[in-house]
Motif scaffolding. Structure first.
Motif, PDB file in Angstrom:
ATOM      1  N   PHE A   1      35.358  69.136  54.702  1.00 56.11           N
ATOM      2  CA  PHE A   1      37.040  68.847  54.492  1.00 56.11           C
ATOM      3  C   PHE A   1      37.535  68.105  55.704  1.00 56.11           C
ATOM      4  N   SER A   2      37.427  68.795  56.856  1.00 57.48           N
ATOM      5  CA  SER A   2      38.054  68.261  58.146  1.00 57.48           C
ATOM      6  C   SER A   2      37.488  66.639  58.151  1.00 57.48           C
ATOM      7  N   ALA A   3      36.045  66.424  58.063  1.00 54.12           N
ATOM      8  CA  ALA A   3      35.689  65.138  58.353  1.00 54.12           C
ATOM      9  C   ALA A   3      36.252  64.405  57.431  1.00 54.12           C
ATOM     10  N   TRP A   4      36.269  64.768  56.194  1.00 49.92           N
ATOM     11  CA  TRP A   4      36.753  63.921  55.152  1.00 49.92           C
ATOM     12  C   TRP A   4      38.303  63.282  55.237  1.00 49.92           C
ATOM     13  N   LEU A   5      39.129  64.352  55.638  1.00 49.43           N
ATOM     14  CA  LEU A   5      40.382  64.118  56.136  1.00 49.43           C
ATOM     15  C   LEU A   5      40.634  63.103  57.213  1.00 49.43           C
ATOM     16  N   MET A   6      40.021  63.131  58.321  1.00 52.66           N
ATOM     17  CA  MET A   6      39.893  62.444  59.211  1.00 52.66           C
ATOM     18  C   MET A   6      39.380  60.890  58.926  1.00 52.66           C
ATOM     19  N   GLU A   7      38.340  60.801  58.192  1.00 52.44           N
ATOM     20  CA  GLU A   7      37.841  59.565  57.366  1.00 52.44           C
ATOM     21  C   GLU A   7      39.014  58.894  56.358  1.00 52.44           C
ATOM     22  N   GLU A   8      39.623  59.766  55.831  1.00 47.58           N
ATOM     23  CA  GLU A   8      40.817  59.154  54.745  1.00 47.58           C
ATOM     24  C   GLU A   8      41.964  58.786  55.726  1.00 47.58           C
ATOM     25  N   ALA A   9      42.282  59.609  56.609  1.00 49.69           N
ATOM     26  CA  ALA A   9      43.227  59.157  57.614  1.00 49.69           C
ATOM     27  C   ALA A   9      43.189  57.863  58.292  1.00 49.69           C
ATOM     28  N   ALA A  10      41.621  57.576  58.568  1.00 48.77           N
ATOM     29  CA  ALA A  10      41.615  56.342  59.483  1.00 48.77           C
ATOM     30  C   ALA A  10      41.515  55.029  58.630  1.00 48.77           C
TER      31      ALA A  10
ATOM     32  N   PRO B   1      30.760  75.426  56.863  1.00 49.10           N
ATOM     33  CA  PRO B   1      30.147  73.935  56.732  1.00 49.10           C
ATOM     34  C   PRO B   1      31.311  73.114  55.616  1.00 49.10           C
ATOM     35  N   GLU B   2      31.640  73.913  54.679  1.00 46.35           N
ATOM     36  CA  GLU B   2      32.743  73.016  53.719  1.00 46.35           C
ATOM     37  C   GLU B   2      33.985  72.836  54.494  1.00 46.35           C
ATOM     38  N   VAL B   3      34.336  73.766  55.480  1.00 47.48           N
ATOM     39  CA  VAL B   3      35.451  73.311  56.186  1.00 47.48           C
ATOM     40  C   VAL B   3      35.471  72.199  57.249  1.00 47.48           C
ATOM     41  N   SER B   4      34.092  71.984  57.690  1.00 46.90           N
ATOM     42  CA  SER B   4      33.850  71.098  58.478  1.00 46.90           C
ATOM     43  C   SER B   4      33.655  69.763  57.589  1.00 46.90           C
TER      44      SER B   4
ATOM     45  N   PHE C   1      37.160  63.749  47.563  1.00 48.63           N
ATOM     46  CA  PHE C   1      36.358  64.707  48.070  1.00 48.63           C
ATOM     47  C   PHE C   1      35.381  65.504  47.190  1.00 48.63           C
ATOM     48  N   THR C   2      36.047  65.813  46.116  1.00 47.42           N
ATOM     49  CA  THR C   2      35.296  66.693  45.143  1.00 47.42           C
ATOM     50  C   THR C   2      34.297  66.062  44.432  1.00 47.42           C
ATOM     51  N   ALA C   3      34.126  64.579  44.404  1.00 53.11           N
ATOM     52  CA  ALA C   3      33.122  63.703  43.797  1.00 53.11           C
ATOM     53  C   ALA C   3      32.007  63.919  44.815  1.00 53.11           C
ATOM     54  N   ARG C   4      32.355  64.035  46.194  1.00 55.16           N
ATOM     55  CA  ARG C   4      31.242  64.069  47.320  1.00 55.16           C
ATOM     56  C   ARG C   4      30.742  65.451  47.469  1.00 55.16           C
ATOM     57  N   TYR C   5      31.632  66.462  47.249  1.00 49.46           N
ATOM     58  CA  TYR C   5      31.229  67.578  47.513  1.00 49.46           C
ATOM     59  C   TYR C   5      31.590  68.540  46.141  1.00 49.46           C
ATOM     60  N   PRO C   6      31.078  68.464  44.906  1.00 53.00           N
ATOM     61  CA  PRO C   6      31.199  69.027  43.852  1.00 53.00           C
ATOM     62  C   PRO C   6      31.095  70.556  43.859  1.00 53.00           C
TER      63      PRO C   6
ATOM     64  N   LYS D   1      32.032  78.077  47.439  1.00 55.47           N
ATOM     65  CA  LYS D   1      32.414  77.742  48.638  1.00 55.47           C
ATOM     66  C   LYS D   1      33.948  77.089  48.558  1.00 55.47           C
ATOM     67  N   THR D   2      34.742  77.771  49.165  1.00 57.62           N
ATOM     68  CA  THR D   2      36.099  77.418  49.165  1.00 57.62           C
ATOM     69  C   THR D   2      36.745  76.951  50.262  1.00 57.62           C
ATOM     70  N   VAL D   3      37.631  75.970  50.306  1.00 57.55           N
ATOM     71  CA  VAL D   3      38.542  75.566  51.498  1.00 57.55           C
ATOM     72  C   VAL D   3      39.994  75.916  51.186  1.00 57.55           C
ATOM     73  N   VAL D   4      40.500  76.425  52.104  1.00 54.19           N
ATOM     74  CA  VAL D   4      42.119  76.919  51.725  1.00 54.19           C
ATOM     75  C   VAL D   4      42.773  76.130  52.503  1.00 54.19           C
ATOM     76  N   VAL D   5      43.838  75.263  52.194  1.00 55.18           N
ATOM     77  CA  VAL D   5      44.568  74.258  52.996  1.00 55.18           C
ATOM     78  C   VAL D   5      45.972  74.423  52.829  1.00 55.18           C
ATOM     79  N   THR D   6      46.791  74.792  53.780  1.00 60.45           N
ATOM     80  CA  THR D   6      48.064  74.764  53.700  1.00 60.45           C
ATOM     81  C   THR D   6      48.874  73.538  54.350  1.00 60.45           C
ATOM     82  N   THR D   7      49.880  73.041  53.752  1.00 58.82           N
ATOM     83  CA  THR D   7      50.696  71.821  54.174  1.00 58.82           C
ATOM     84  C   THR D   7      52.148  71.838  53.644  1.00 58.82           C
ATOM     85  N   THR D   8      52.580  70.621  54.015  1.00 60.12           N
ATOM     86  CA  THR D   8      54.054  70.596  53.578  1.00 60.12           C
ATOM     87  C   THR D   8      53.809  70.079  51.945  1.00 60.12           C
TER      88      THR D   8
END
Length: 300
Positions: free
Chosen positions: A290-299, A285-288, A117-122, A95-102
């Motif tokens: 990662f997205s949920a984790w990002l929003m959690e960290e941002a909050a 599912p892995e993209v969902s 994230f990697t600890a939660r989704y190894p 399962k792979t999530v490819v992310v682009t950002t600055t």
């Protein structure tokens, strides 16, 4: 018309096992079949090929010349098929999530938090592409983009993670430099200011914008220019000058007292960080996750 006139795969498996063991009984044990079932499969294969593959002797089994030739070929084919099968299964399991950002967001905010994230989704591999290029997600095979822009241009499908506030930051040691106070914005005249000089930089990267908001017209002691924001922050950490800090990118460094904010004055930026998902990744599912984790960290 059939392109390939081949015997069924189960007959080849039975033959390969019997040829390897030179025993129908041991082949049956390996394949979880009865000895008579293996014997019938070998007979069916011989009938299909029109040649005997084994010499059946009292308490012994020997390959015929045709059997030896067919055994070498069958073994090679089955091994290749097994290798291709395992490779496909591995790809399916991976399962792979490819992310682009600055680069700044990747280096200062995202990467320091990835361990949670990697600890939660190894079982999920995260691949980060740090670039200012705005790629087409579906075309480039990218699952998630975290884009730095104004909300008005982020697009209707984007989710805002957080906005941005600009305030000067420096190392604690620089703030304590004898003879060079750093207690009020006017004191910046005694210090080196750190700049980025990217062509893509928003106006608020520029010190002149912050100084204008403070109604100041001062000339710093010196200036250093860097091609990327994370390089500039690295220079600030080493006491080489005062950087224009972008919160929350440098929040963690401020909390850890590796950087300090010498003044209370800050300027709100019209820019922010926005999460955008590829349409083709909607069912992953892995993209969902990662997205949920990002929003959690941002909050946080």
């Amino acid at each position: 018309m059939r392109r390939y006139r081949l015997p069924p795969l189960d007959l080849l498996e039975a033959f390969e096992a019997a040829a390897r063991h030179l025993s129908f009984t041991r082949a049956a044990d390996e394949l979880a079949l009865t000895q008579s079932a293996v014997s019938r499969q070998i007979a069916a294969l011989e009938e299909s090929l029109g040649v005997p593959l084994f010499q059946r002797m009292h308490r012994a089994l020997r390959l015929t010349e045709s059997g030896e030739l067919f055994a070498r070929t069958a073994t090679g084919v089955l091994m290749q098929l097994q290798g291709a099968t395992e490779q496909l299964r591995h790809i399916e399991r991976q399962k792979t999530v490819v992310v682009t950002t600055t680069p700044g967001f990747a280096g200062l905010w995202l990467i320091p938090r990835l361990s949670s994230f990697t600890a939660r989704y190894p079982g999920v591999d995260v691949r980060i592409s740090a670039s200012f290029t705005l790629v087409k997600l579906e075309r480039e095979g990218v699952d998630i983009a975290i884009r730095y822009c104004a909300s008005a241009v982020a697009g209707p499908q984007a989710v805002k993670l957080f906005g941005e506030v600009m305030t000067p930051v420096c190392s604690p040691a620089l703030r304590r430099t004898p003879g060079k106070p750093l207690k009020k914005p006017e004191d910046l005249r005694h210090h080196t200011l750190l700049y980025t000089e990217q062509s893509h930089s928003a106006p608020l990267y520029d010190w002149s914008m912050w100084l204008r908001a403070m109604q100041l017209d001062i000339k710093p002691a010196a200036a250093l220019y860097f091609s990327d924001y994370d390089q500039m922050v690295s220079a600030a950490l080493r006491g080489q000058g005062v950087a224009l800090g972008r919160l929350p990118l440098v929040d963690q460094l401020v909390r850890e007292r590796k950087l300090v904010t010498p003044f209370n004055q800050s300027v709100a930026s019209p820019m922010g960080y926005h999460l955008l998902r590829s349409e083709t990744s909607a069912d992953k599912p892995e993209v969902s996750d990662f997205s949920a984790w990002l929003m959690e960290e941002a909050a946080r």
